[in-house]
Write a protein that holds these residues in place. Structure first.
Motif, PDB file in Angstrom:
ATOM      1  N   LYS A 114       0.846  -1.192   0.000  1.00  0.00           N
ATOM      2  CA  LYS A 114       0.000   0.000   0.000  1.00  0.00           C
ATOM      3  C   LYS A 114       0.881   1.242   0.000  1.00  0.00           C
ATOM      4  O   LYS A 114       1.902   1.288   0.673  1.00  0.00           O
ATOM      5  CB  LYS A 114      -0.890  -0.019   1.240  1.00  0.00           C
ATOM      6  CG  LYS A 114      -1.851   1.153   1.315  1.00  0.00           C
ATOM      7  CD  LYS A 114      -2.633   1.112   2.612  1.00  0.00           C
ATOM      8  CE  LYS A 114      -3.567  -0.088   2.660  1.00  0.00           C
ATOM      9  NZ  LYS A 114      -4.409  -0.085   3.885  1.00  0.00           N
ATOM     10  N   ARG A 115       0.472   2.228  -0.736  1.00  0.00           N
ATOM     11  CA  ARG A 115       1.242   3.465  -0.785  1.00  0.00           C
ATOM     12  C   ARG A 115       0.773   4.418   0.306  1.00  0.00           C
ATOM     13  O   ARG A 115      -0.404   4.490   0.632  1.00  0.00           O
ATOM     14  CB  ARG A 115       1.096   4.135  -2.143  1.00  0.00           C
ATOM     15  CG  ARG A 115       1.673   3.312  -3.255  1.00  0.00           C
ATOM     16  CD  ARG A 115       1.220   3.820  -4.609  1.00  0.00           C
ATOM     17  NE  ARG A 115       1.852   5.083  -4.960  1.00  0.00           N
ATOM     18  CZ  ARG A 115       1.544   5.759  -6.066  1.00  0.00           C
ATOM     19  NH1 ARG A 115       0.616   5.306  -6.884  1.00  0.00           N
ATOM     20  NH2 ARG A 115       2.157   6.890  -6.346  1.00  0.00           N
ATOM     21  N   HIS A 116       1.716   5.141   0.862  1.00  0.00           N
ATOM     22  CA  HIS A 116       1.438   6.144   1.885  1.00  0.00           C
ATOM     23  C   HIS A 116       1.942   7.484   1.376  1.00  0.00           C
ATOM     24  O   HIS A 116       3.052   7.911   1.713  1.00  0.00           O
ATOM     25  CB  HIS A 116       2.138   5.798   3.205  1.00  0.00           C
ATOM     26  CG  HIS A 116       1.694   4.490   3.799  1.00  0.00           C
ATOM     27  ND1 HIS A 116       2.100   3.272   3.297  1.00  0.00           N
ATOM     28  CD2 HIS A 116       0.872   4.215   4.830  1.00  0.00           C
ATOM     29  CE1 HIS A 116       1.562   2.306   4.006  1.00  0.00           C
ATOM     30  NE2 HIS A 116       0.804   2.833   4.946  1.00  0.00           N
ATOM     31  N   PRO A 117       1.161   8.158   0.586  1.00  0.00           N
ATOM     32  CA  PRO A 117       1.651   9.410   0.005  1.00  0.00           C
ATOM     33  C   PRO A 117       1.946  10.453   1.072  1.00  0.00           C
ATOM     34  O   PRO A 117       1.265  10.553   2.094  1.00  0.00           O
ATOM     35  CB  PRO A 117       0.496   9.859  -0.890  1.00  0.00           C
ATOM     36  CG  PRO A 117      -0.333   8.643  -1.111  1.00  0.00           C
ATOM     37  CD  PRO A 117      -0.191   7.830   0.127  1.00  0.00           C
ATOM     38  N   VAL A 118       2.955  11.225   0.811  1.00  0.00           N
ATOM     39  CA  VAL A 118       3.288  12.393   1.626  1.00  0.00           C
ATOM     40  C   VAL A 118       2.968  13.612   0.782  1.00  0.00           C
ATOM     41  O   VAL A 118       3.543  13.789  -0.291  1.00  0.00           O
ATOM     42  CB  VAL A 118       4.771  12.380   2.025  1.00  0.00           C
ATOM     43  CG1 VAL A 118       5.107  13.629   2.822  1.00  0.00           C
ATOM     44  CG2 VAL A 118       5.093  11.121   2.813  1.00  0.00           C
ATOM     45  N   LEU A 119       2.052  14.430   1.255  1.00  0.00           N
ATOM     46  CA  LEU A 119       1.573  15.543   0.452  1.00  0.00           C
ATOM     47  C   LEU A 119       1.759  16.868   1.187  1.00  0.00           C
ATOM     48  O   LEU A 119       1.935  16.897   2.408  1.00  0.00           O
ATOM     49  CB  LEU A 119       0.079  15.367   0.119  1.00  0.00           C
ATOM     50  CG  LEU A 119      -0.313  14.045  -0.552  1.00  0.00           C
ATOM     51  CD1 LEU A 119      -1.809  14.053  -0.843  1.00  0.00           C
ATOM     52  CD2 LEU A 119       0.475  13.820  -1.830  1.00  0.00           C
ATOM     53  N   ALA A 120       1.701  17.918   0.417  1.00  0.00           N
ATOM     54  CA  ALA A 120       1.743  19.264   0.979  1.00  0.00           C
ATOM     55  C   ALA A 120       0.326  19.782   1.113  1.00  0.00           C
ATOM     56  O   ALA A 120      -0.554  19.434   0.328  1.00  0.00           O
ATOM     57  CB  ALA A 120       2.549  20.184   0.080  1.00  0.00           C
TER      58      ALA A 120
ATOM     59  N   ASN B 172      -0.868  18.563  -5.469  1.00  0.00           N
ATOM     60  CA  ASN B 172      -0.097  17.331  -5.369  1.00  0.00           C
ATOM     61  C   ASN B 172      -0.565  16.408  -6.488  1.00  0.00           C
ATOM     62  O   ASN B 172      -1.630  16.598  -7.068  1.00  0.00           O
ATOM     63  CB  ASN B 172      -0.318  16.639  -4.024  1.00  0.00           C
ATOM     64  CG  ASN B 172       0.087  17.513  -2.850  1.00  0.00           C
ATOM     65  OD1 ASN B 172       1.227  17.556  -2.452  1.00  0.00           O
ATOM     66  ND2 ASN B 172      -0.895  18.258  -2.293  1.00  0.00           N
ATOM     67  N   THR B 173       0.225  15.408  -6.761  1.00  0.00           N
ATOM     68  CA  THR B 173      -0.127  14.489  -7.839  1.00  0.00           C
ATOM     69  C   THR B 173       0.037  13.055  -7.374  1.00  0.00           C
ATOM     70  O   THR B 173       1.048  12.710  -6.742  1.00  0.00           O
ATOM     71  CB  THR B 173       0.764  14.732  -9.074  1.00  0.00           C
ATOM     72  OG1 THR B 173       0.638  16.088  -9.472  1.00  0.00           O
ATOM     73  CG2 THR B 173       0.348  13.837 -10.224  1.00  0.00           C
ATOM     74  N   LEU B 174      -0.944  12.251  -7.697  1.00  0.00           N
ATOM     75  CA  LEU B 174      -0.850  10.814  -7.449  1.00  0.00           C
ATOM     76  C   LEU B 174      -1.041  10.095  -8.770  1.00  0.00           C
ATOM     77  O   LEU B 174      -2.020  10.332  -9.483  1.00  0.00           O
ATOM     78  CB  LEU B 174      -1.908  10.354  -6.450  1.00  0.00           C
ATOM     79  CG  LEU B 174      -1.673  10.718  -4.997  1.00  0.00           C
ATOM     80  CD1 LEU B 174      -2.823  10.189  -4.135  1.00  0.00           C
ATOM     81  CD2 LEU B 174      -0.345  10.150  -4.502  1.00  0.00           C
ATOM     82  N   ARG B 175      -0.111   9.231  -9.049  1.00  0.00           N
ATOM     83  CA  ARG B 175      -0.151   8.532 -10.333  1.00  0.00           C
ATOM     84  C   ARG B 175       0.241   7.081 -10.112  1.00  0.00           C
ATOM     85  O   ARG B 175       1.180   6.805  -9.346  1.00  0.00           O
ATOM     86  CB  ARG B 175       0.835   9.198 -11.296  1.00  0.00           C
ATOM     87  CG  ARG B 175       0.940   8.544 -12.653  1.00  0.00           C
ATOM     88  CD  ARG B 175       2.036   9.241 -13.465  1.00  0.00           C
ATOM     89  NE  ARG B 175       2.197   8.612 -14.757  1.00  0.00           N
ATOM     90  CZ  ARG B 175       3.145   8.961 -15.626  1.00  0.00           C
ATOM     91  NH1 ARG B 175       4.001   9.895 -15.339  1.00  0.00           N
ATOM     92  NH2 ARG B 175       3.229   8.339 -16.783  1.00  0.00           N
TER      93      ARG B 175
END
Lengths: 211, 1065
Positions: free
Chosen positions: B18-24, B29-32
């Motif tokens: 599973k991905r754990h994005p770190v965002l501002a 932000n971009t998720l791809r």
């Protein structure tokens, strides 16, 4: 009023901090802190107030007293100015094209918002500047998000985070994988193939990621 | 828990996390998703020194396709058969433990899996991914060869530039004829685990499904799809009248079109086979048609008049030639043809009739940049065998570019391989060909009229395949029968369901069944099959029946007029009618092809296929329909033990990619006499992680190398490898390069003691320094130094860079400066040493002579080496001056022995402070002295000493007096074409093809006449060669008892199809 409140204080940025969250905690507007002359060096180092590196030092100016005349014996209502923050995430497909019309669910703290990405594939909603975690569910994918923790792109952690968000890297990838991820990004973006995060690569990475 | 359940146990693979994005906050932000494409990649090649970098080749199957197939197999129950077979064990372990029944069961599953590749509707698109890999960055080592990896590649539609490759980009090439090529970056790589998540295919399953399985002979007990058409149908009483099938029925049975066509083709093939067998049987006692046709004009083209004039006239208008195979003299010079197919290997054994008897390897360039301008129009008119040395893509890629060989008999070693090999096997199996897998372990061999194959002894793909020894002199007793102890073993098996069925045909029961058809019945069956199909739509069933019957009557009546082609055609036309002339000719040709017992299988098949061609049958199905009708070869036989050979014979040795050390017959004392050799692994110095074994390269007959090796041993004293530190005393005789080399090594030892345990590095470094300070440099000395350096595998990376540095400096000639040395030697020398080495070397070069003199002066009892040396040198020089080259060389070698005895006096070493490192480099000096005095290359001297000291001079003794033969063919080259091609081996420090060190090794054994097969390669730089490029002929001119005349190319033209080639020789 305490000394700190009267003379201002310095805050060492921790993971998850950004100007918005610091301002919210201190009772300031973000611009008040960011534009303070004492933070000029920080502004020059970090172009984006929402992307700070743990260890950065932020000067929090003192709150300015405000006097309001009120009649006694009556009930008065005061409203403190505050600016909520936005969560903006653009969803792309494997080829890099936006994904409009995708149903999503975002949970921040205890509130949940269901929605549909706009024409540009954006998930966009208001959140508390102090919110640290969110969960985004899209299709069968669930993304536990850490808010405000995105480091500057020229820090290794910031580089890795952006590569992860753009699909070029696993979170626990080793350094060799980071090099391959950079190389793949450069190849895909038509950049010079160096395998290293050179300025052109970092600039394009920020451009592609948006932050 | 059952085994199957256990095998389904889930284990996570890396990119399923599973991905754990770190965002501002606040900003975009971009998720791809991950942008690349997923593949299962079979690691088919690792090439490079142990320390890297390695050049890797993955044979890639789309992950989605593979997993969908696995799901289907799960649903059908096939997956459980595979799991049961594996039993939770690695595949090879399970295979070794399996009994016949278990192997039969998995073979049936394998059959079905393979046939997915034969149908374009179900086959995956396969790719090759090649890249460089820095060793030590992942868990990937030589032991992982032949394993499957999960790969994620980011590909872009972009031409790959040579510099990109060195920056980490791989090349991604489709295996089909279009050969689409892309740039690709490897995003992720992970060894496929034995246990995987539900949809992922485990390691053992991937190996099991691709490994060539064979079934027990004649078994059909496992639910495998029955080949009723193969076993005579359900007609034990022999009338066969209940066989009625049509293409419409096949298409209407709910199958896809490809499968329906295959089924129908197989059924038609069976009918035709019976018909053909009957015709042959009918006519065997009578004079066959060939004899009659001679009076009426040739049915088949006569042999072309083109002729190679290397042999003397035979007094009958022709020339004496060797026979190579068959009986009686032939009109042409037989030879081994090495085709220019770019990067890869493809050769043919051309007999005295100029027919290709066999192809040894069937490769084609993987990299389009190296491919020839036009794909060679190979000849299959004589039904050649297709023999693969091993399952490496550049040795069988031609099979994916043409279907011309799909109907032939293939022989290949049983090895692990990936998707492209399965594709090849599927094509051959589906189109009527045979693939025979050589199971038998070495020593084992297979004799032919033209020589023999033998199984190699190595463990990896390159070194565990087949090598071919081709007789090019044809001693009257060749080929020899096997020795009394020779035992035919069940060491080869035909694979696939066609194979199983045809193998069964050789059983007594099947033979009985195939003999049932009477001619009337056969004719009608043929007509029914053809007439009822869409393939022959213009004809009615009745017309076909009458046509075939008329033809049969014509043959059976022994009426001479009917044996004339035109009369047969006329007879058929009378039945069919005048509106179908093509069909008349078609049927007539098919009948004639069957009748013509003098024709080869391929000729008969081609004629019959040509008949169908006139009727617009899909060419992809010719062979499947026809081959079975006319083919009845006994299966090939493998014998256990060493291959017998005739000492008086001359052989061309075709190595494939096998190291000489893995070819059993090269170990014999003496080995078979070789007069032409195809360089190992296209000329590389490495194969399967082992360096080219110079000891086992046969000596070239009649060369100075062979004579020197004989003399070195024949002198009665075993000469040890010399240590000529004493050579420092004789600066007038030693080359400047060697002297500086020794000094530099001394400097290295003094300045950087860590170097001292690695004398080979120091030797290479010495050569590099020598290159920097001497002009003109002796390139042979550099090569020799590097050769010695490469003998120590742990040091090869550095040594390779040293060679590169030396080569670069060589290009600068005498203009090299200290800065040049530093620049080019960067990476070759330790940094601390680099800073001081030049100055130190120069300083010591000035200081050493006095020091040495003092050392000798202080050593009472030292031998009078100087006088001895001067006397011996004079003697050697006198011999050389008088043209007694070989004698001089032998004398020079013995001179080294004297030097050796001198310098093995330990006090000298101690006195001058030269350790083993310097002594190694000093060896070069001694060799250079001897070679200089003898007027020969130092490689020859070194090789002679080496062979003598290791007892391998016997081979030299056996061939030293034979006529001289020195031709080696390098089927490859290194450079670019049109500024777009590249080759990953271009840097010769990374083992280019041909590698200069390999060239040195061949030349040291006398193989000094170089021919280059790849015309697209430039053979530039230190690998430079002005030798002819293009198609090559290796052989022997028996008429002159000499090598083929290299002044006159062989103008070859196939006597049947007239395909023409010019072969350099």
């Amino acid at each position: 009023m305490s000394d700190a409140a009267s003379s201002g204080q310095t805050v060492v940025v921790a993971d998850g901090d950004c100007i918005s969250s610091i301002a919210a905690a201190a009772g300031h507007l973000p611009a008040t802190i960011w534009d303070d002359p004492a933070n000029r060096e920080l502004r020059e180092t970090r172009a984006n107030p929402n992307v700070l590196l743990p260890g950065d030092v932020v000067f929090v100016p003192p709150l300015r007293p405000k006097s309001v005349s009120c009649a006694t014996g009556r009930v008065h209502r005061f409203r403190r100015k505050a600016i909520p923050e936005k969560l903006r995430v653009q969803l792309l497909d494997r080829d890099g094209a936006p994904r409009p019309g995708v149903l999503y669910r975002v949970t921040v703290d205890t509130s949940t918002v269901d929605g549909e990405t706009d024409d540009a594939g954006y998930v966009e909603l208001w959140i508390s500047p102090r919110a640290m975690h969110a969960t985004l569910v899209v299709d069968d994918d669930e993304f536990p998000i850490r808010l405000g923790s995105l480091d500057p792109v020229d820090a290794l952690t910031g580089l890795r985070a952006r590569l992860v968000n753009l699909g070029y890297l696993e979170e626990d990838a080793d350094d060799d994988s980071v090099r391959r991820g950079v190389l793949a990004f450069q190849l895909n973006e038509g950049l010079e193939l160096t395998g290293t995060p050179d300025p052109a690569t970092l600039a394009r990475l920020v451009e592609c990621h948006g932050t | 828990m059952t085994i199957a359940q256990a095998s389904k146990k889930i284990s996570k693979t890396p990119w399923k996390k599973k991905r754990h994005p770190v965002l501002a906050r606040g900003k975009k932000n971009t998720l791809r998703p991950q942008p690349g494409d997923d593949f299962y990649g079979f690691l088919s090649r690792i090439e490079g020194p142990p320390e890297g970098p390695w050049h890797l080749r993955f044979e890639c199957t789309p992950r989605e396709w593979m997993e969908s197939v696995w799901r289907e197999m799960d649903a059908s129950g096939d997956a459980d058969v595979v799991r049961e077979f594996l039993g939770g064990r690695p595949f090879l372990e399970a295979f070794a433990a399996a009994d016949a029944a278990a192997r039969d069961r998995i073979a049936a599953v394998w059959d079905r899996f393979v046939m997915r590749f034969a149908d374009a509707a179900t086959a995956p698109r396969l790719w090759i991914f090649e890249m460089w890999w820095e060793v030590g960055t992942e868990e990937l080592n030589v032991d992982r060869l032949s394993h499957w990896f999960a790969l994620k590649l980011v590909t872009v539609d972009k031409a790959v530039e040579p510099e990109d490759v060195w920056k980490g980009v791989g090349v991604f090439i489709s295996t089909d004829a279009e050969a689409e090529e892309r740039a690709a970056a490897l995003l992720k790589i992970a060894l496929v685990p034995e246990l995987t998540e539900k949809d992922e295919v485990p390691q053992g399953v991937l190996q099991a499904l691709h490994f060539p399985h064979t079934r027990s002979e004649g078994t059909d007990s496992d639910g495998m799809e029955s080949m009723a058409v193969e076993d005579g149908g359900d007609d034990p009483d022999g009338n066969g009248r209940d066989i009625d099938f049509t293409m419409e029925e096949e298409l209407g049975a709910g199958q896809n079109r490809g499968r329906a066509i295959r089924h129908f083709a197989a059924k038609v093939a069976a009918v035709l086979r019976r018909f053909g067998a009957w015709l042959v049987d009918l006519l065997t006692p009578r004079p066959f048609f060939w004899a009659v046709s001679a009076t009426e004009g040739p049915r088949w083209p006569l042999l072309a008049p083109a002729e190679y004039h290397g042999s003397p006239p035979n007094g009958q208008g022709g020339h004496l030639v060797n026979r190579m195979s068959g009986v009686g003299p032939g009109p042409h010079q037989p030879f081994v043809a090495i085709y220019d197919i770019g990067q890869g290997c493809c050769s043919a054994i051309i007999n005295r009739e100029w027919r290709a008897e066999a192809y040894f390897d069937f490769g084609y360039s993987v990299d389009p940049a190296y491919a020839p301008a036009n794909q060679p129009n190979l000849c299959f008119c004589s039904e050649p065998y297709i023999i693969l040395s091993h399952w490496d893509f550049d040795h069988y890629r031609m099979s994916l570019l043409t279907d011309a060989a799909d109907g032939l008999r293939w022989i290949a070693p049983r090895q692990l391989y990936g998707g492209p090999a399965v594709q090849c096997i599927a094509n051959v199996s589906a189109r009527g060909g045979e693939v025979w897998m050589w199971d038998q372990a070495p020593p084992s061999y297979m004799p032919f009229g033209w020589g023999f194959l033998e199984r190699c002894t190595g463990g990896q793909t390159n070194n565990s395949g087949l090598a071919a020894w081709v007789c090019v002199r044809d001693d009257p007793v060749n080929p020899p029968v096997g020795p009394g102890a020779a035992v035919a073993v069940n060491g080869i098996a035909r694979i696939g369901r066609m194979g199983s069925a045809r193998t069964a045909r050789h059983t007594v029961e099947m033979q009985r069944r195939t003999q049932f058809a009477g001619h009337q019945v056969a004719a009608e069956y043929t007509a029914a099959a053809l007439g009822g199909s869409r393939l022959w739509a213009p004809l009615t069933s009745q017309r076909c029946a009458r046509a075939a019957n008329a033809a049969a009557q014509a043959f059976a009546g022994q009426n001479p007029p009917y044996q004339m082609p035109q009369n047969i055609v006329a007879a058929i036309a009378n039945v069919i009618g005048p509106n179908h002339p093509q069909h008349c000719a078609a049927i007539a040709n098919a009948c004639l092809a069957v009748l013509n017992a003098g024709a080869t299988r391929r000729q008969r098949a081609a004629a019959a296929a040509g008949a169908l061609n006139a009727l617009a049958v899909d060419p992809a199905h010719y062979a499947g329909i026809i081959e079975g009708a006319v083919r009845d070869d006994p299966p090939p036989v493998v014998y256990a033990g060493a291959a017998p050979f005739v000492a008086a014979e001359r052989y061309v040795l075709l190595t494939g990619d096998a190291n000489f050390s893995s070819i059993p017959s090269t170990a014999l004392q003496p080995p078979p006499s070789v007069v032409g050799v195809l360089a190992m692994h296209h000329g590389s110095n490495l194969s399967d992680g082992e360096f080219l074994n110079a000891d086992r390269i046969p000596f070239a007959p009649g060369t100075a190398a062979a004579i020197a090796a004989h003399d070195a041993r024949g002198g009665g004293t075993l000469i040890q490898v010399p240590h000529a530190a004493v050579g420092l005393r004789f600066q007038a005789d030693i080359t400047h390069a060697a002297r500086v080399a020794v000094v530099a090594v001394y400097a290295a030892v003094r300045q950087q003691p860590i170097v001292s345990p690695f004398p080979a590095i120091a030797a290479g470094a010495a050569a590099a320094v020598a290159a920097a300070v001497r002009a003109p440099l002796d390139p042979a000395l550099v090569a020799l130094a590097a050769t010695m350096a490469f003998e120590v595998p742990a040091e090869t990376l550095t040594a390779g860079r040293i060679v590169e540095a030396a080569a670069a400096l060589l290009a600068l000639g005498g203009a090299a400066t200290d800065d040049d040395l530093r620049r080019h030697a960067r990476g070759a020398f330790p940094a601390a040493l680099l800073a001081n080495i030049v100055a130190t070397a120069n300083a010591l070069a000035q200081a050493r002579p006095a020091n040495i003199g003092q050392a000798f002066a202080g050593l009472p009892g030292a031998p009078n080496a100087e006088l001895t040396f001067i006397a011996d040198s004079a003697g050697t020089a006198a011999l050389a001056a008088n043209g007694q080259e070989a004698a001089a060389l032998g004398f020079g070698v013995r001179l080294i022995g004297k030097l050796n005895r001198i310098i093995q006096w330990p006090p000298i070493f101690q006195a001058v402070g030269i350790g083993t490192t310097a002594a190694t480099a000093a060896t070069l000096a001694a060799i250079a002295v001897a070679a200089h005095n003898a007027g020969l290359d130092p490689e020859v001297v070194e090789s002679a000493v080496r062979a003598a000291s290791r007892g391998r001079h016997v081979g030299a003794t056996a061939v030293r007096l034979q006529p001289q033969a020195r031709t080696v063919c390098y089927p490859y080259g290194v450079s670019v074409r049109n500024n777009r091609g590249f080759h990953a081996y271009a840097r010769h420090g990374n083992f280019g093809h041909p590698h200069p060190l390999a060239i040195a090794k061949y030349e040291a054994k006398g193989w000094t006449v170089r021919l280059n097969a790849c015309a697209a390669a430039q053979h530039a730089g230190v690998q430079g060669s002005n030798a002819p490029r293009g198609h090559i002929a290796l052989g022997w001119d028996v008429g002159n008892d000499a090598p083929l005349n290299n002044q006159q190319p062989i103008a070859f033209a196939c006597p049947v199809c007239a395909n023409a080639f010019n072969f350099q020789c």
